[in-house]
Design a protein around this motif. Structure first.
Motif, PDB file in Angstrom:
ATOM      1  N   ALA A  79      53.298  31.403  44.401  1.00  8.92           N
ATOM      2  CA  ALA A  79      52.441  30.559  43.555  1.00  8.92           C
ATOM      3  C   ALA A  79      51.398  31.399  42.835  1.00  8.92           C
ATOM      4  O   ALA A  79      51.192  31.251  41.617  1.00  8.92           O
ATOM      5  CB  ALA A  79      51.776  29.478  44.390  1.00  8.92           C
ATOM      6  N   LEU A  80      50.723  32.291  43.559  1.00  8.02           N
ATOM      7  CA  LEU A  80      49.689  33.119  42.932  1.00  8.02           C
ATOM      8  C   LEU A  80      50.271  34.047  41.871  1.00  8.02           C
ATOM      9  O   LEU A  80      49.690  34.216  40.794  1.00  8.02           O
ATOM     10  CB  LEU A  80      48.934  33.928  43.987  1.00  8.02           C
ATOM     11  N   ARG A  81      51.408  34.652  42.168  1.00  9.13           N
ATOM     12  CA  ARG A  81      52.040  35.538  41.175  1.00  9.13           C
ATOM     13  C   ARG A  81      52.475  34.750  39.935  1.00  9.13           C
ATOM     14  O   ARG A  81      52.408  35.244  38.826  1.00  9.13           O
ATOM     15  CB  ARG A  81      53.241  36.248  41.784  1.00  9.13           C
ATOM     16  N   THR A  82      52.904  33.512  40.149  1.00  7.63           N
ATOM     17  CA  THR A  82      53.366  32.691  39.035  1.00  7.63           C
ATOM     18  C   THR A  82      52.220  32.275  38.127  1.00  7.63           C
ATOM     19  O   THR A  82      52.351  32.319  36.899  1.00  7.63           O
ATOM     20  CB  THR A  82      54.093  31.439  39.569  1.00  7.63           C
ATOM     21  N   ILE A  83      51.093  31.880  38.704  1.00  4.28           N
ATOM     22  CA  ILE A  83      49.990  31.374  37.878  1.00  4.28           C
ATOM     23  C   ILE A  83      49.022  32.453  37.425  1.00  4.28           C
ATOM     24  O   ILE A  83      48.234  32.214  36.511  1.00  4.28           O
ATOM     25  CB  ILE A  83      49.208  30.241  38.586  1.00  4.28           C
ATOM     26  N   SER A  84      49.058  33.635  38.010  1.00  2.00           N
ATOM     27  CA  SER A  84      48.050  34.659  37.698  1.00  2.00           C
ATOM     28  C   SER A  84      47.945  35.013  36.209  1.00  2.00           C
ATOM     29  O   SER A  84      46.833  35.229  35.724  1.00  2.00           O
ATOM     30  CB  SER A  84      48.252  35.919  38.540  1.00  2.00           C
ATOM     31  N   PRO A  85      49.033  35.047  35.435  1.00  2.00           N
ATOM     32  CA  PRO A  85      48.870  35.358  34.009  1.00  2.00           C
ATOM     33  C   PRO A  85      48.041  34.313  33.250  1.00  2.00           C
ATOM     34  O   PRO A  85      47.446  34.616  32.217  1.00  2.00           O
ATOM     35  CB  PRO A  85      50.299  35.401  33.470  1.00  2.00           C
ATOM     36  N   ALA A  86      47.997  33.077  33.757  1.00  2.00           N
ATOM     37  CA  ALA A  86      47.262  32.007  33.078  1.00  2.00           C
ATOM     38  C   ALA A  86      45.818  31.885  33.560  1.00  2.00           C
ATOM     39  O   ALA A  86      45.039  31.130  32.974  1.00  2.00           O
ATOM     40  CB  ALA A  86      47.978  30.670  33.290  1.00  2.00           C
ATOM     41  N   LEU A  87      45.449  32.618  34.589  1.00  2.00           N
ATOM     42  CA  LEU A  87      44.097  32.521  35.143  1.00  2.00           C
ATOM     43  C   LEU A  87      43.108  33.354  34.341  1.00  2.00           C
ATOM     44  O   LEU A  87      43.485  34.357  33.723  1.00  2.00           O
ATOM     45  CB  LEU A  87      44.096  33.009  36.601  1.00  2.00           C
ATOM     46  N   ASP A  88      41.827  32.953  34.400  1.00  2.00           N
ATOM     47  CA  ASP A  88      40.804  33.792  33.779  1.00  2.00           C
ATOM     48  C   ASP A  88      40.686  35.089  34.583  1.00  2.00           C
ATOM     49  O   ASP A  88      41.264  35.227  35.666  1.00  2.00           O
ATOM     50  CB  ASP A  88      39.467  33.047  33.669  1.00  2.00           C
ATOM     51  N   VAL A 112      41.309  30.305  44.893  1.00  2.00           N
ATOM     52  CA  VAL A 112      40.864  30.954  43.660  1.00  2.00           C
ATOM     53  C   VAL A 112      40.171  29.887  42.814  1.00  2.00           C
ATOM     54  O   VAL A 112      40.495  28.698  42.914  1.00  2.00           O
ATOM     55  CB  VAL A 112      42.027  31.603  42.854  1.00  2.00           C
ATOM     56  N   THR A 113      39.201  30.319  42.027  1.00  2.00           N
ATOM     57  CA  THR A 113      38.486  29.387  41.156  1.00  2.00           C
ATOM     58  C   THR A 113      38.703  29.815  39.716  1.00  2.00           C
ATOM     59  O   THR A 113      38.396  30.942  39.342  1.00  2.00           O
ATOM     60  CB  THR A 113      36.979  29.368  41.500  1.00  2.00           C
ATOM     61  N   HIS A 114      39.234  28.884  38.929  1.00  2.00           N
ATOM     62  CA  HIS A 114      39.549  29.138  37.523  1.00  2.00           C
ATOM     63  C   HIS A 114      38.914  28.055  36.660  1.00  2.00           C
ATOM     64  O   HIS A 114      39.218  26.870  36.831  1.00  2.00           O
ATOM     65  CB  HIS A 114      41.064  29.143  37.314  1.00  2.00           C
ATOM     66  N   ALA A 115      38.023  28.449  35.774  1.00  2.00           N
ATOM     67  CA  ALA A 115      37.447  27.535  34.776  1.00  2.00           C
ATOM     68  C   ALA A 115      36.969  26.218  35.389  1.00  2.00           C
ATOM     69  O   ALA A 115      37.296  25.144  34.906  1.00  2.00           O
ATOM     70  CB  ALA A 115      38.455  27.275  33.658  1.00  2.00           C
ATOM     71  N   GLY A 116      36.235  26.298  36.466  1.00  2.00           N
ATOM     72  CA  GLY A 116      35.685  25.090  37.067  1.00  2.00           C
ATOM     73  C   GLY A 116      36.636  24.326  37.965  1.00  2.00           C
ATOM     74  O   GLY A 116      36.303  23.244  38.436  1.00  2.00           O
TER      75      GLY A 116
END
Length: 123
Positions: free
Chosen positions: A42-51, A83-87
């Motif tokens: 999950a983290l590897r999948t979403i990491s490109p979209a995270l701040d 992880v915290t991303h954009a609130g």
């Protein structure tokens, strides 16, 4: 007929709102490696979209803290990764569990009655 394993959940929480966290996904893992791999994928999948900060948090867990998570799971201790991303806080929880076999389960597909269950926060 009980099987030991781990109950894994992914919760999201809007930090600006006064609402309860929302369950995004759940997973039944039958080993510590399978449980931490669920979070890792999950983290590897979403990491490109995270701040940048959230991406750093994700990769820090993947490269530094994941081994501690795995060790804790092998001791049958619950674990949390956030992880915290954009609130928005995204939190994965992994808890030791015992699983009863479901009579109507077909591989990863849950029986129809499973969709009647309404999860709630443990807080």
């Amino acid at each position: 007929m009980l099987k030991r394993g781990f109950w894994c959940e992914c919760w999201t929480e809007d930090l600006a709102e006064q609402q309860r966290p929302a369950l995004l996904a759940s997973f039944d893992a039958y080993s510590a490696p399978q449980a931490d791999r669920w979070v890792s994928v999950a983290l590897r999948t979403i990491s490109p979209a995270l701040d940048a900060d959230a991406s750093d948090e994700a990769w820090e867990w993947l490269y530094e803290d994941r081994i501690e998570t795995r060790r804790a799971l092998l001791r049958a201790e619950p674990c949390t990764v956030s992880v915290t991303h954009a609130g928005t806080r995204i939190t994965w929880t992994i808890r030791p569990a015992f699983f009863l076999p479901l009579a109507h389960r077909q591989d990863a597909e849950l029986p129809a009655c499973a969709h009647e269950f309404k999860p709630r926060s443990t807080e």
